[in-house]
Scaffold this motif. Structure first.
Motif, PDB file in Angstrom:
ATOM      1  N   ALA A 128     -13.475  12.609 -13.223  1.00 50.28           N
ATOM      2  CA  ALA A 128     -14.076  11.290 -12.603  1.00 50.28           C
ATOM      3  C   ALA A 128     -13.415  10.118 -13.497  1.00 50.28           C
ATOM      4  N   GLY A 129     -13.095  10.260 -14.681  1.00 49.29           N
ATOM      5  CA  GLY A 129     -12.447   9.178 -15.362  1.00 49.29           C
ATOM      6  C   GLY A 129     -11.075   9.057 -14.788  1.00 49.29           C
ATOM      7  N   ALA A 130     -10.269  10.113 -14.529  1.00 54.45           N
ATOM      8  CA  ALA A 130      -9.144   9.804 -13.917  1.00 54.45           C
ATOM      9  C   ALA A 130      -9.224   8.926 -12.434  1.00 54.45           C
ATOM     10  N   TYR A 131     -10.079   9.460 -11.702  1.00 56.84           N
ATOM     11  CA  TYR A 131     -10.260   8.679 -10.405  1.00 56.84           C
ATOM     12  C   TYR A 131     -10.718   7.374 -10.492  1.00 56.84           C
ATOM     13  N   PHE A 132     -11.727   7.157 -11.528  1.00 60.44           N
ATOM     14  CA  PHE A 132     -12.007   5.764 -11.727  1.00 60.44           C
ATOM     15  C   PHE A 132     -10.916   4.810 -12.205  1.00 60.44           C
ATOM     16  N   ALA A 133     -10.083   5.391 -13.101  1.00 62.79           N
ATOM     17  CA  ALA A 133      -9.107   4.595 -13.327  1.00 62.79           C
ATOM     18  C   ALA A 133      -8.266   4.077 -12.281  1.00 62.79           C
ATOM     19  N   ALA A 134      -7.846   5.243 -11.485  1.00 63.09           N
ATOM     20  CA  ALA A 134      -6.934   4.763 -10.492  1.00 63.09           C
ATOM     21  C   ALA A 134      -7.580   3.668  -9.439  1.00 63.09           C
ATOM     22  N   SER A 135      -8.761   3.827  -9.326  1.00 54.23           N
ATOM     23  CA  SER A 135      -9.574   2.965  -8.256  1.00 54.23           C
ATOM     24  C   SER A 135      -9.566   1.588  -9.073  1.00 54.23           C
ATOM     25  N   PHE A 136      -9.952   1.368 -10.285  1.00 55.43           N
ATOM     26  CA  PHE A 136     -10.248   0.122 -10.784  1.00 55.43           C
ATOM     27  C   PHE A 136      -9.018  -0.530 -11.205  1.00 55.43           C
ATOM     28  N   THR A 137      -7.911   0.266 -11.342  1.00 58.58           N
ATOM     29  CA  THR A 137      -6.322  -0.356 -11.710  1.00 58.58           C
ATOM     30  C   THR A 137      -5.838  -1.010 -10.463  1.00 58.58           C
ATOM     31  N   GLY A 138      -6.164  -0.190  -9.343  1.00 57.00           N
ATOM     32  CA  GLY A 138      -5.898  -0.792  -7.843  1.00 57.00           C
ATOM     33  C   GLY A 138      -6.504  -2.171  -7.693  1.00 57.00           C
ATOM     34  N   LEU A 139      -7.965  -1.965  -7.982  1.00 51.52           N
ATOM     35  CA  LEU A 139      -8.475  -3.356  -7.493  1.00 51.52           C
ATOM     36  C   LEU A 139      -8.417  -4.517  -8.612  1.00 51.52           C
ATOM     37  N   THR A 140      -8.201  -4.311  -9.750  1.00 52.07           N
ATOM     38  CA  THR A 140      -7.977  -5.210 -10.650  1.00 52.07           C
ATOM     39  C   THR A 140      -6.605  -5.824 -10.913  1.00 52.07           C
ATOM     40  N   GLY A 141      -5.570  -4.514 -10.697  1.00 52.55           N
ATOM     41  CA  GLY A 141      -4.165  -4.993 -10.881  1.00 52.55           C
ATOM     42  C   GLY A 141      -3.909  -4.794 -12.281  1.00 52.55           C
ATOM     43  N   SER A 142      -4.687  -4.287 -12.991  1.00 64.41           N
ATOM     44  CA  SER A 142      -4.452  -4.124 -14.389  1.00 64.41           C
ATOM     45  C   SER A 142      -4.879  -2.855 -14.880  1.00 64.41           C
ATOM     46  N   TYR A 143      -3.861  -2.077 -15.572  1.00 62.75           N
ATOM     47  CA  TYR A 143      -3.945  -0.693 -15.888  1.00 62.75           C
ATOM     48  C   TYR A 143      -5.214  -0.925 -17.235  1.00 62.75           C
ATOM     49  N   TRP A 144      -4.859  -1.672 -17.874  1.00 62.77           N
ATOM     50  CA  TRP A 144      -5.548  -1.937 -19.010  1.00 62.77           C
ATOM     51  C   TRP A 144      -7.251  -2.172 -18.878  1.00 62.77           C
ATOM     52  N   LEU A 145      -7.298  -3.050 -17.969  1.00 54.64           N
ATOM     53  CA  LEU A 145      -8.656  -3.185 -17.309  1.00 54.64           C
ATOM     54  C   LEU A 145      -9.505  -1.930 -16.751  1.00 54.64           C
ATOM     55  N   GLY A 146      -8.320  -1.479 -15.900  1.00 53.48           N
ATOM     56  CA  GLY A 146      -8.942  -0.394 -15.127  1.00 53.48           C
ATOM     57  C   GLY A 146      -9.273   0.719 -16.081  1.00 53.48           C
ATOM     58  N   LEU A 147      -8.589   1.011 -17.368  1.00 49.96           N
ATOM     59  CA  LEU A 147      -8.985   2.036 -18.316  1.00 49.96           C
ATOM     60  C   LEU A 147     -10.229   1.577 -18.983  1.00 49.96           C
ATOM     61  N   GLY A 149     -10.386  11.085  -0.754  1.00 51.10           N
ATOM     62  CA  GLY A 149      -9.490  11.703   0.253  1.00 51.10           C
ATOM     63  C   GLY A 149      -9.142  13.036  -0.453  1.00 51.10           C
ATOM     64  N   ALA A 150      -8.745  14.074   0.377  1.00 44.46           N
ATOM     65  CA  ALA A 150      -8.081  15.342  -0.244  1.00 44.46           C
ATOM     66  C   ALA A 150      -6.770  14.998  -0.883  1.00 44.46           C
ATOM     67  N   ALA A 151      -6.001  14.065  -0.519  1.00 46.49           N
ATOM     68  CA  ALA A 151      -4.376  13.994  -0.899  1.00 46.49           C
ATOM     69  C   ALA A 151      -4.634  13.520  -2.585  1.00 46.49           C
ATOM     70  N   PRO A 152      -3.528  13.890  -3.160  1.00 43.04           N
ATOM     71  CA  PRO A 152      -3.473  13.387  -4.607  1.00 43.04           C
ATOM     72  C   PRO A 152      -3.138  11.884  -4.714  1.00 43.04           C
ATOM     73  N   ILE A 153      -3.704  11.302  -5.552  1.00 48.60           N
ATOM     74  CA  ILE A 153      -3.427   9.786  -6.145  1.00 48.60           C
ATOM     75  C   ILE A 153      -2.618   9.670  -7.284  1.00 48.60           C
ATOM     76  N   SER A 154      -1.676   8.657  -7.126  1.00 45.89           N
ATOM     77  CA  SER A 154      -0.497   8.486  -8.179  1.00 45.89           C
ATOM     78  C   SER A 154      -1.290   7.314  -8.993  1.00 45.89           C
ATOM     79  N   LEU A 155      -1.156   7.219 -10.219  1.00 39.54           N
ATOM     80  CA  LEU A 155      -1.367   6.352 -11.160  1.00 39.54           C
ATOM     81  C   LEU A 155      -0.129   5.781 -11.946  1.00 39.54           C
ATOM     82  N   ASN A 156       0.143   4.630 -11.827  1.00 36.94           N
ATOM     83  CA  ASN A 156       1.534   4.364 -12.394  1.00 36.94           C
ATOM     84  C   ASN A 156       1.450   4.112 -14.065  1.00 36.94           C
ATOM     85  N   VAL A 157       2.295   4.400 -14.824  1.00 36.44           N
ATOM     86  CA  VAL A 157       2.574   3.844 -16.140  1.00 36.44           C
ATOM     87  C   VAL A 157       2.423   2.568 -16.371  1.00 36.44           C
ATOM     88  N   PRO A 158       1.775   2.022 -16.951  1.00 37.12           N
ATOM     89  CA  PRO A 158       1.757   0.408 -17.258  1.00 37.12           C
ATOM     90  C   PRO A 158       3.210  -0.219 -17.415  1.00 37.12           C
TER      91      PRO A 158
END
Length: 306
Positions: free
Chosen positions: A47-66, A116-125
């Motif tokens: 769940a933490g990994a999915y939340f990070a991917a979602s919040f990073t996509g919404l905010t545009g910032s990995y650190w805020l998403g973290l 979704g069933a497909a994997p989600i990519s989360l980019n390195v900051p």
């Protein structure tokens, strides 16, 4: 083997061990104090990994998403403890295993429905995308170095909280003798909720940190949960110090054995059965290590009740 490659794999083992510590720290306290076998602990990591991917996509910032991912996973832990887990404290371990295994299935299906069933990519900051050049011949990932630093910082923070604060005193008392802690006036219900949320937050942090390295996908928590249980068995159930020692030991042994044993066996026997023996031995080695620790120290290296 080249010395630079050996150092690189050693750092990888340290990074992996510190991430295992984040998972094992909460799990060992939940099992040691709450006497709860929580198989859904790995689902909180997912769940933490999915939340990070979602919040990073919404905010545009990995650190805020973290930060948001850690908070959201802690809140999910509170809801889970109040709604489901609290009803399992007085049940036997078999009931706890069945109930939390059901939670794994629910979490996995919910992840597929939401993301979704497909994997989600989360980019390195971007700030940590360039490797750090130590020497002319050796460079190492800046992001992995950040993970190592974050893991060490959390370990030091946990040491301070557990050893130097009043809530840490209650946690240590509960890990040593839960019944006596209740008699002495500790509010175990409140401590249990706080402890479960704390363990969930550590899972969320581990998932958010490993998201850019690993693939974020449904079911990603099951494999690492097994290693987390190995860590707390080796270190001692209920012991933060044991969780750190066991996690570093497992992380280094697992990473270095997967690197060195195949090379060693191939050099001894380039062809035939021995060529694949190293890969087989490397996957077995941490479980052999766990069996050896249980044989000589059945309560683990640093038992909470020692």
């Amino acid at each position: 083997m080249d010395i630079a490659l050996l150092i690189e794999h050693g750092l990888n083992g340290l990074q992996f061990g510190l991430m295992l510590f984040l998972l094992a720290a909460g799990l060992t306290l939940v099992l040691g104090i709450m006497d709860l076998v929580n198989l859904a602990h790995g689902s909180l990591y997912m769940a933490g990994a999915y939340f990070a991917a979602s919040f990073t996509g919404l905010t545009g910032s990995y650190w805020l998403g973290l930060l948001l991912a850690v908070g959201a996973t802690a809140l999910l832990g509170v809801v889970l403890e109040l709604a489901v887990v609290r009803r399992l404290y007085r049940r036997d371990h078999l009931s706890q295993v069945l109930a939390t295994f059901a939670l794994i299935l629910i979490f996995n299906q919910a992840a597929r429905m939401l993301w979704g069933a497909a994997p989600i990519s989360l980019n390195v900051p971007a700030a940590l995308a360039t490797p750090v050049q130590f020497t002319q011949d050796f460079s190492y990932s800046a992001y992995r170095l950040f993970i190592i630093g974050a893991g060490l910082a959390v370990a030091l923070l946990l040491y301070f909280v557990v050893v130097k604060t009043r809530i840490g005193m209650v946690v240590r008392a509960g890990a040593s003798n839960r019944e006596m802690a209740v008699v002495m006036g500790a509010s175990i219900g409140r401590v249990f909720t706080l402890l479960f949320a704390f363990g969930a937050a550590l899972c969320g942090l581990a998932g958010a940190l490993l998201g850019p390295i690993l693939t974020v996908q449904s079911g990603m928590g099951e494999g690492i949960l097994i290693l987390a249980f190995v860590v707390i068995v080796i270190g001692g159930i209920g012991s933060i110090r044991g969780a750190l020692a066991g996690a570093l030991l497992v992380g280094m042994v697992d990473t270095l054995s997967r690197t060195l044993l195949p090379v060693l066996t191939r050099s001894l026997a380039p062809e035939g059965l021995m060529a694949d023996l190293g890969a087989a031995l490397s996957s077995m080695l941490i479980y052999i290590l766990m069996a050896a620790v249980l044989f000589f120290k059945p309560e683990g290296l640093f038992p909470a009740r020692g």
